[in-house]
Motif scaffolding. Structure first.
Motif, PDB file in Angstrom:
ATOM      1  N   ILE A 183      13.442  39.044  13.243  1.00 20.36           N
ATOM      2  CA  ILE A 183      13.995  40.144  12.443  1.00 20.36           C
ATOM      3  C   ILE A 183      15.511  40.251  12.595  1.00 20.36           C
ATOM      4  O   ILE A 183      16.058  40.238  13.691  1.00 20.36           O
ATOM      5  CB  ILE A 183      13.336  41.475  12.866  1.00 20.36           C
ATOM      6  N   HIS A 184      16.187  40.401  11.452  1.00 22.04           N
ATOM      7  CA  HIS A 184      17.633  40.605  11.446  1.00 22.04           C
ATOM      8  C   HIS A 184      18.010  42.072  11.706  1.00 22.04           C
ATOM      9  O   HIS A 184      19.063  42.351  12.272  1.00 22.04           O
ATOM     10  CB  HIS A 184      18.226  40.196  10.091  1.00 22.04           C
ATOM     11  N   GLY A 231      10.475  39.826  21.522  1.00 24.87           N
ATOM     12  CA  GLY A 231       9.758  38.885  20.675  1.00 24.87           C
ATOM     13  C   GLY A 231       9.930  39.131  19.194  1.00 24.87           C
ATOM     14  O   GLY A 231       9.521  38.303  18.368  1.00 24.87           O
ATOM     15  N   LEU A 232      10.541  40.251  18.827  1.00 29.28           N
ATOM     16  CA  LEU A 232      10.712  40.613  17.420  1.00 29.28           C
ATOM     17  C   LEU A 232      12.097  40.271  16.882  1.00 29.28           C
ATOM     18  O   LEU A 232      12.250  39.973  15.693  1.00 29.28           O
ATOM     19  CB  LEU A 232      10.469  42.114  17.230  1.00 29.28           C
ATOM     20  N   LEU A 233      13.106  40.352  17.759  1.00 24.44           N
ATOM     21  CA  LEU A 233      14.493  40.306  17.293  1.00 24.44           C
ATOM     22  C   LEU A 233      15.062  38.896  17.261  1.00 24.44           C
ATOM     23  O   LEU A 233      14.866  38.108  18.190  1.00 24.44           O
ATOM     24  CB  LEU A 233      15.380  41.155  18.203  1.00 24.44           C
ATOM     25  N   ARG A 234      15.785  38.630  16.209  1.00 19.65           N
ATOM     26  CA  ARG A 234      16.658  37.465  16.183  1.00 19.65           C
ATOM     27  C   ARG A 234      17.842  37.770  17.099  1.00 19.65           C
ATOM     28  O   ARG A 234      18.236  38.926  17.252  1.00 19.65           O
ATOM     29  CB  ARG A 234      17.142  37.218  14.756  1.00 19.65           C
ATOM     30  N   LYS A 235      18.415  36.743  17.724  1.00 23.37           N
ATOM     31  CA  LYS A 235      19.567  36.988  18.573  1.00 23.37           C
ATOM     32  C   LYS A 235      20.694  37.647  17.773  1.00 23.37           C
ATOM     33  O   LYS A 235      20.949  37.291  16.636  1.00 23.37           O
ATOM     34  CB  LYS A 235      20.063  35.681  19.202  1.00 23.37           C
ATOM     35  N   GLU A 274      21.749  40.233  23.046  1.00 24.60           N
ATOM     36  CA  GLU A 274      22.996  40.772  22.494  1.00 24.60           C
ATOM     37  C   GLU A 274      22.824  41.442  21.126  1.00 24.60           C
ATOM     38  O   GLU A 274      23.584  41.195  20.194  1.00 24.60           O
ATOM     39  CB  GLU A 274      24.062  39.675  22.372  1.00 24.60           C
ATOM     40  N   PRO A 275      21.839  42.320  20.983  1.00 25.89           N
ATOM     41  CA  PRO A 275      21.718  43.009  19.696  1.00 25.89           C
ATOM     42  C   PRO A 275      22.804  44.068  19.562  1.00 25.89           C
ATOM     43  O   PRO A 275      23.382  44.520  20.555  1.00 25.89           O
ATOM     44  CB  PRO A 275      20.341  43.666  19.783  1.00 25.89           C
ATOM     45  N   ALA A 276      23.077  44.458  18.333  1.00 27.55           N
ATOM     46  CA  ALA A 276      23.944  45.608  18.083  1.00 27.55           C
ATOM     47  C   ALA A 276      23.040  46.835  18.026  1.00 27.55           C
ATOM     48  O   ALA A 276      22.249  46.980  17.097  1.00 27.55           O
ATOM     49  CB  ALA A 276      24.699  45.432  16.776  1.00 27.55           C
TER      50      ALA A 276
END
Length: 378
Positions: A259-260, A277-281, A307-309
């Motif tokens: 996910i973006h 497991g859900l997030l794109r870097k 490193e998500p925002a």
């Protein structure tokens, strides 16, 4: 006048409350409709308290009772001597928060002067921070907090100007953040996951499809079949996280890309365990839901590694128009009046008397068909 007051954890009763005359810049509103919000339920349960003393310590409702109700619309029945642009009989949607404009300050604080009115240095909020809310027959607010309804929009629908304004403000905050993936640009957002199809999740779904014009993959995770079906009708790929593994389903739908942009709109702390497991870097995460509990903050370790925002946004904050009124509320009211956002279909429970409202807090909200309750008082 009569009002419904919370006077302790899960304690609510009808009381007589004085109806004061308006000050020169204020108006008296006969309350027509009040949305019942998750924040109201959290305060009622004692899980949240935004009424604090000078040192920031919460004041229990058992010490100072709270009249809830911060999503509301009504009809003006009295105006102060200096109010020139509103009159008796006007139907209005209301910003429940007091900021520098509300208080008529000549010099505004740094937050109000830079478009963050709901972070005003001396911010206060009807129905949340100790000021009396709209679960009452009447409420007195500054005239600039009341926005005239120019269309034939019902007071029921107009009462949800506030939650839609919160969605708009949160979306604006995401757009303003320094994020890798954006709706427009060289690295476009191709997938969005919304956790929860309550009123907020359903508003986000519509806002993304009908206002922003997002045409990519939009997934809504919601265990309730009634809410899930409505999310699908609004244009989402709705999945049941109980019968399906959410991480596995997302990876399949995104073909392994993940996910973006994730919108946490349920206040469900368990999703923090699933985020790695859900997030794109370097994805974007909007922390919209409140009331998180039951998880250790150590779950953030693996999320930080990506490193998500992380974007947090509260209320329907925004700039103030030239007439002193909140621009975000005006934008929300315009979207509702134009029919671009539909709220009528998820108002599932209506209460025509204040005496009926406690049932929403103690019983109705736990039933499968409940999405949004509304007190319709006139």
């Amino acid at each position: 006048m009569r009002a419904l007051a919370v006077y302790g954890s899960e304690k609510m009763e009808m009381r007589e409350a004085g109806r004061r005359a308006p000050g020169p810049r204020e108006v008296v509103i006969a309350v027509g409709a009040v949305g019942l919000c998750g924040t109201d339920f959290h305060i009622y349960e004692g899980r949240a308290n935004y009424h604090t003393d000078a040192s920031g310590k919460p004041i229990p409702t058992s010490v100072e009772s709270q009249i809830l109700g911060h999503e509301f619309a009504g009809t003006i029945v009295e105006v102060g001597s200096e109010v020139r642009d509103l009159k008796v009989g006007d139907r209005v949607a209301v910003d429940q928060g007091l900021n520098c404009s509300s208080r008529g300050r000549a010099g505004w604080c740094e937050y109000c002067s830079t478009g963050s009115s709901h972070q005003c240095f001396e911010y206060a909020e009807h129905g949340i921070t100790g000021l009396p809310g709209a679960l009452a027959e009447y409420i007195v607010v500054p005239g600039v907090n009341a926005i005239r309804i120019e269309s034939d929009l019902t007071l029921e629908n107009a009462a949800l100007t506030e939650p839609l304004g919160c969605v708009i403000h949160s979306s604006d905050a995401v757009e303003a953040a320094a994020t890798r993936y954006r709706f427009e640009g060289d690295r476009p957002i191709r997938s969005v996951l919304i956790i929860g199809a309550g009123p907020a999740g359903l508003l986000f779904t519509q806002y993304l499809r009908r206002v922003i014009g997002f045409e990519g993959l939009l997934i809504v995770s919601e265990p309730n079949p009634v809410r899930r079906a409505l999310a699908a009708e609004y244009g989402a790929s709705a999945i049941d996280p109980v019968t399906l593994d959410l991480v596995g389903a997302v990876r399949e739908l995104t073909r392994g890309e993940r996910i973006h942009y994730l919108i946490e709109a349920a206040g469900n702390a368990r999703v923090f365990r699933q985020m790695p497991g859900l997030l794109r870097k370097q994805a974007t995460v909007l922390l919209y839901g409140h009331g998180h509990h039951g998880e250790d903050v150590g779950v953030l370790n693996n999320i930080q590694f990506l490193e998500p925002a992380l974007v947090t946004a509260v209320g329907a904050s925004g700039s103030i128009d030239s007439d002193g009124r909140p621009r975000t509320y005006r934008r929300a009211l315009e979207l509702l009046s134009a029919g671009r956002i539909d709220v009528s279909r998820f108002i599932t429970h209506r209460y025509s008397k204040l005496e009926e409202v406690p049932r929403a807090f103690s019983e109705d909200r736990f039933t499968p068909g409940y999405i949004k309750g509304l007190a319709t008082l006139s």
